[in-house]
Design an enzyme around this catalytic site. Structure first.
Site, PDB file in Angstrom:
ATOM      1  N   GLN A  86      -0.811 -48.652-103.127  1.00  0.00           N
ATOM      2  CA  GLN A  86       0.518 -48.568-102.518  1.00  0.00           C
ATOM      3  C   GLN A  86       1.349 -49.783-102.873  1.00  0.00           C
ATOM      4  OE1 GLN A  86       0.616 -47.463 -98.407  1.00  0.00           O
ATOM      5  NE2 GLN A  86       2.820 -47.557 -98.331  1.00  0.00           N
ATOM      6  N   PHE A  87       1.985 -49.733-104.047  1.00  0.00           N
ATOM      7  CA  PHE A  87       2.764 -50.866-104.557  1.00  0.00           C
ATOM      8  C   PHE A  87       3.896 -51.266-103.633  1.00  0.00           C
ATOM      9  CE2 PHE A  87       5.376 -47.405-106.046  1.00  0.00           C
ATOM     10  CZ  PHE A  87       6.665 -47.924-106.047  1.00  0.00           C
ATOM     11  N   THR A  88       4.341 -50.378-102.748  1.00  0.00           N
ATOM     12  CA  THR A  88       5.492 -50.677-101.895  1.00  0.00           C
ATOM     13  C   THR A  88       5.212 -51.794-100.896  1.00  0.00           C
ATOM     14  OG1 THR A  88       4.903 -48.922-100.329  1.00  0.00           O
ATOM     15  CG2 THR A  88       6.432 -48.347-102.120  1.00  0.00           C
TER      16      THR A  88
END
Length: 164
Positions: A86-88
């Protein structure tokens, strides 16, 4: 690396297409008691951060013992881990209204480090179930406790040496 660790009684992940329909190529995955990891990788992450994070996650005593105290690890209770990229988690929202993700790692590097983390966790004897890197996923889970912990390896690099 930034990892949101959630103690869950169940978790389910499915990959969906651009219309929100299940992707027929990805077999939905689920776990019962264990940990849901939301994992973001930066370009500075490598073997040292992977080893540190895997050790902390595997040994973190956040499951209750017979007296109701958080004294058991995911290994102790034979729980499973669901790991989702989850790069966010590297969103920078200090300026304007659109998040910047410049702190997130390049996709090829991030995928490699995420896979290394999952492998390192499995070496502790933990079954690791994953989402699909870079895909649009839907998560359904029940946070147990709730227990939610943030592990940030960027702090490891800045903190003085600590035993434990």
């Amino acid at each position: 690396m930034r990892i949101v660790i959630q103690r869950v009684s169940r978790a389910h992940v499915d990959v969906v297409d651009d219309r929100g329909q299940p992707d027929g190529e990805f077999e939905p995955q689920q776990i019962r008691q264990g940990l849901l990891l939301l994992v973001a990788v930066s370009d500075q992450d490598g073997p040292e951060q992977v080893a540190y994070a895997a050790r902390k996650i595997a040994k973190m005593r956040i499951f209750e013992d017979d007296q109701g105290k958080m004294n058991r690890s995911v290994v102790d209770c034979r729980g499973r881990i669901m790991s989702v990229s989850q790069f966010t988690l590297y969103a920078d929202i200090r300026h304007g209204n659109r998040p910047s993700f410049i702190g997130a790692g390049r996709p090829d590097h991030a995928e490699e480090v995420w896979e290394d983390l999952n492998q390192a966790l499995s070496e502790y004897g933990i079954e690791v179930i994953t989402g699909s890197f870079g895909a649009h996923m839907r998560l359904d889970f029940v946070n147990d406790g709730p227990v939610t912990i943030l592990l940030d390896t960027d702090e490891l690099m800045q903190a003085p040496a600590h035993q434990g």
